[in-house]
Design a protein around this motif. Structure first.
Motif, PDB file in Angstrom:
ATOM      1  N   ASP A  75      35.205 -56.407   7.864  1.00  0.00           N
ATOM      2  CA  ASP A  75      35.756 -54.985   7.891  1.00  0.00           C
ATOM      3  C   ASP A  75      36.460 -55.025   6.572  1.00  0.00           C
ATOM      4  O   ASP A  75      37.611 -55.628   6.698  1.00  0.00           O
ATOM      5  N   PRO A  76      36.079 -54.257   5.800  1.00  0.00           N
ATOM      6  CA  PRO A  76      34.811 -53.530   5.493  1.00  0.00           C
ATOM      7  C   PRO A  76      33.742 -54.408   5.295  1.00  0.00           C
ATOM      8  O   PRO A  76      33.843 -55.606   4.909  1.00  0.00           O
ATOM      9  N   PRO A  77      32.573 -53.990   5.680  1.00  0.00           N
ATOM     10  CA  PRO A  77      31.503 -54.651   5.243  1.00  0.00           C
ATOM     11  C   PRO A  77      31.076 -54.765   3.876  1.00  0.00           C
ATOM     12  O   PRO A  77      31.351 -54.047   2.973  1.00  0.00           O
ATOM     13  N   PHE A  78      30.402 -56.096   3.516  1.00  0.00           N
ATOM     14  CA  PHE A  78      30.096 -55.851   2.308  1.00  0.00           C
ATOM     15  C   PHE A  78      29.140 -55.014   1.600  1.00  0.00           C
ATOM     16  O   PHE A  78      29.274 -54.337   0.591  1.00  0.00           O
ATOM     17  N   LEU A  79      28.158 -54.665   2.352  1.00  0.00           N
ATOM     18  CA  LEU A  79      27.051 -53.406   2.089  1.00  0.00           C
ATOM     19  C   LEU A  79      27.369 -52.465   3.282  1.00  0.00           C
ATOM     20  O   LEU A  79      27.478 -52.731   4.429  1.00  0.00           O
ATOM     21  N   ASP A  80      27.621 -51.338   2.771  1.00  0.00           N
ATOM     22  CA  ASP A  80      27.775 -50.184   3.820  1.00  0.00           C
ATOM     23  C   ASP A  80      26.803 -49.127   3.705  1.00  0.00           C
ATOM     24  O   ASP A  80      25.903 -49.091   4.473  1.00  0.00           O
ATOM     25  N   VAL A  81      26.723 -48.498   2.565  1.00  0.00           N
ATOM     26  CA  VAL A  81      25.494 -47.557   2.389  1.00  0.00           C
ATOM     27  C   VAL A  81      25.079 -48.165   0.909  1.00  0.00           C
ATOM     28  O   VAL A  81      25.827 -48.273  -0.060  1.00  0.00           O
ATOM     29  N   VAL A  82      23.644 -48.307   1.006  1.00  0.00           N
ATOM     30  CA  VAL A  82      23.047 -48.809  -0.334  1.00  0.00           C
ATOM     31  C   VAL A  82      22.431 -47.494  -0.854  1.00  0.00           C
ATOM     32  O   VAL A  82      21.582 -46.690  -0.151  1.00  0.00           O
ATOM     33  N   SER A  83      22.726 -47.240  -2.019  1.00  0.00           N
ATOM     34  CA  SER A  83      22.223 -46.180  -2.636  1.00  0.00           C
ATOM     35  C   SER A  83      21.216 -46.591  -3.823  1.00  0.00           C
ATOM     36  O   SER A  83      21.601 -47.423  -4.570  1.00  0.00           O
ATOM     37  N   ILE A  84      20.134 -46.141  -4.003  1.00  0.00           N
ATOM     38  CA  ILE A  84      19.132 -46.358  -5.064  1.00  0.00           C
ATOM     39  C   ILE A  84      18.728 -45.043  -5.839  1.00  0.00           C
ATOM     40  O   ILE A  84      18.297 -44.144  -5.282  1.00  0.00           O
ATOM     41  N   ASP A  85      19.463 -45.204  -6.972  1.00  0.00           N
ATOM     42  CA  ASP A  85      19.100 -44.011  -7.829  1.00  0.00           C
ATOM     43  C   ASP A  85      17.775 -44.356  -8.922  1.00  0.00           C
ATOM     44  O   ASP A  85      17.744 -45.462  -9.315  1.00  0.00           O
ATOM     45  N   PHE A  86      16.967 -43.372  -8.822  1.00  0.00           N
ATOM     46  CA  PHE A  86      15.572 -43.759  -9.547  1.00  0.00           C
ATOM     47  C   PHE A  86      15.304 -42.344 -10.072  1.00  0.00           C
ATOM     48  O   PHE A  86      15.501 -41.502  -9.852  1.00  0.00           O
ATOM     49  N   GLY A  87      14.134 -42.538 -11.091  1.00  0.00           N
ATOM     50  CA  GLY A  87      13.806 -41.105 -11.695  1.00  0.00           C
ATOM     51  C   GLY A  87      12.081 -41.143 -11.370  1.00  0.00           C
ATOM     52  O   GLY A  87      11.548 -42.183 -11.600  1.00  0.00           O
ATOM     53  N   MET A  88      11.657 -40.236 -11.241  1.00  0.00           N
ATOM     54  CA  MET A  88      10.182 -40.041 -11.050  1.00  0.00           C
ATOM     55  C   MET A  88       9.756 -38.976 -12.354  1.00  0.00           C
ATOM     56  O   MET A  88      10.465 -37.810 -12.623  1.00  0.00           O
ATOM     57  N   THR A  89       9.192 -39.597 -13.328  1.00  0.00           N
ATOM     58  CA  THR A  89       8.544 -38.750 -14.400  1.00  0.00           C
ATOM     59  C   THR A  89       7.145 -38.095 -14.602  1.00  0.00           C
ATOM     60  O   THR A  89       6.878 -37.354 -15.390  1.00  0.00           O
ATOM     61  N   ASP A  90       6.384 -38.606 -13.388  1.00  0.00           N
ATOM     62  CA  ASP A  90       5.058 -37.945 -13.691  1.00  0.00           C
ATOM     63  C   ASP A  90       4.321 -37.789 -12.355  1.00  0.00           C
ATOM     64  O   ASP A  90       4.988 -38.051 -11.259  1.00  0.00           O
ATOM     65  N   ASP A  91       3.307 -37.124 -12.124  1.00  0.00           N
ATOM     66  CA  ASP A  91       2.511 -36.747 -11.081  1.00  0.00           C
ATOM     67  C   ASP A  91       1.815 -38.163 -10.418  1.00  0.00           C
ATOM     68  O   ASP A  91       1.814 -39.347 -11.029  1.00  0.00           O
ATOM     69  N   GLY A  92       1.807 -38.090  -9.305  1.00  0.00           N
ATOM     70  CA  GLY A  92       1.479 -39.472  -8.699  1.00  0.00           C
ATOM     71  C   GLY A  92       2.503 -39.719  -7.491  1.00  0.00           C
ATOM     72  O   GLY A  92       3.353 -39.075  -7.095  1.00  0.00           O
ATOM     73  N   HIS A  93       2.132 -41.175  -7.084  1.00  0.00           N
ATOM     74  CA  HIS A  93       3.235 -41.483  -5.798  1.00  0.00           C
ATOM     75  C   HIS A  93       3.935 -42.526  -6.015  1.00  0.00           C
ATOM     76  O   HIS A  93       3.815 -43.276  -6.893  1.00  0.00           O
ATOM     77  N   TYR A  94       5.232 -42.434  -5.670  1.00  0.00           N
ATOM     78  CA  TYR A  94       6.317 -43.506  -5.915  1.00  0.00           C
ATOM     79  C   TYR A  94       6.627 -44.004  -4.698  1.00  0.00           C
ATOM     80  O   TYR A  94       6.859 -43.246  -3.539  1.00  0.00           O
ATOM     81  N   HIS A  95       6.512 -45.406  -4.471  1.00  0.00           N
ATOM     82  CA  HIS A  95       7.107 -46.122  -3.260  1.00  0.00           C
ATOM     83  C   HIS A  95       8.178 -46.721  -3.839  1.00  0.00           C
ATOM     84  O   HIS A  95       8.183 -47.603  -4.409  1.00  0.00           O
ATOM     85  N   VAL A  96       9.312 -46.580  -2.955  1.00  0.00           N
ATOM     86  CA  VAL A  96      10.580 -47.063  -3.456  1.00  0.00           C
ATOM     87  C   VAL A  96      11.099 -47.919  -1.974  1.00  0.00           C
ATOM     88  O   VAL A  96      11.876 -47.559  -1.027  1.00  0.00           O
ATOM     89  N   PRO A  97      10.861 -49.208  -1.753  1.00  0.00           N
ATOM     90  CA  PRO A  97      11.038 -50.029  -0.769  1.00  0.00           C
ATOM     91  C   PRO A  97      12.252 -50.695  -0.755  1.00  0.00           C
ATOM     92  O   PRO A  97      13.009 -50.727  -1.940  1.00  0.00           O
TER      93      PRO A  97
END
Length: 111
Positions: A75-97
């Motif tokens: 307390d507090p945890p090392f990881l609390d909320v993980v935010s992944i900021d990323f961009g999508m630039t084109d048509d198609g499918h994006y998979h963000v695991p």
């Protein structure tokens, strides 16, 4: 326009992260809020909509997930909320695991 998917894997247990809460944001607006299914996926993330090019944020409530699994976290945890900021630039499918444990995470653009 693009589509988006995610898959959350709990690398500490070697299992899909079932029931992890997550949200999707675009230009400061909340587009989606939900939880991962039994396979650690969120099939309704972009269901029924195409996403325009731009900047996005996926937020994963990892501390809440690990506490619900009975993992003792500092307390507090090392990881609390993980935010992944990323961009999508084109048509198609994006998979963000997300591959996550209480003390580490990684991501990549999958397909």
């Amino acid at each position: 326009m693009s589509s988006l998917s995610t898959h959350i894997l709990d690398t500490a247990s070697g299992q899909p992260a079932r029931g992890m809460k997550l949200s999707l944001w675009h230009d400061g607006a909340l587009l989606y809020e939900g939880s991962s299914n039994e396979d650690g996926r969120c099939p309704t993330l972009s269901e029924g909509r195409s996403l325009p090019a731009g900047a996005y944020r996926l937020q994963f409530l990892v501390a809440d997930y690990f506490r619900a699994q009975g993992v003792a976290l500092p307390d507090p945890p090392f990881l609390d909320v993980v935010s992944i900021d990323f961009g999508m630039t084109d048509d198609g499918h994006y998979h963000v695991p997300l591959l996550v444990s209480p003390f580490a995470y990684s991501t990549y653009r999958g397909n």
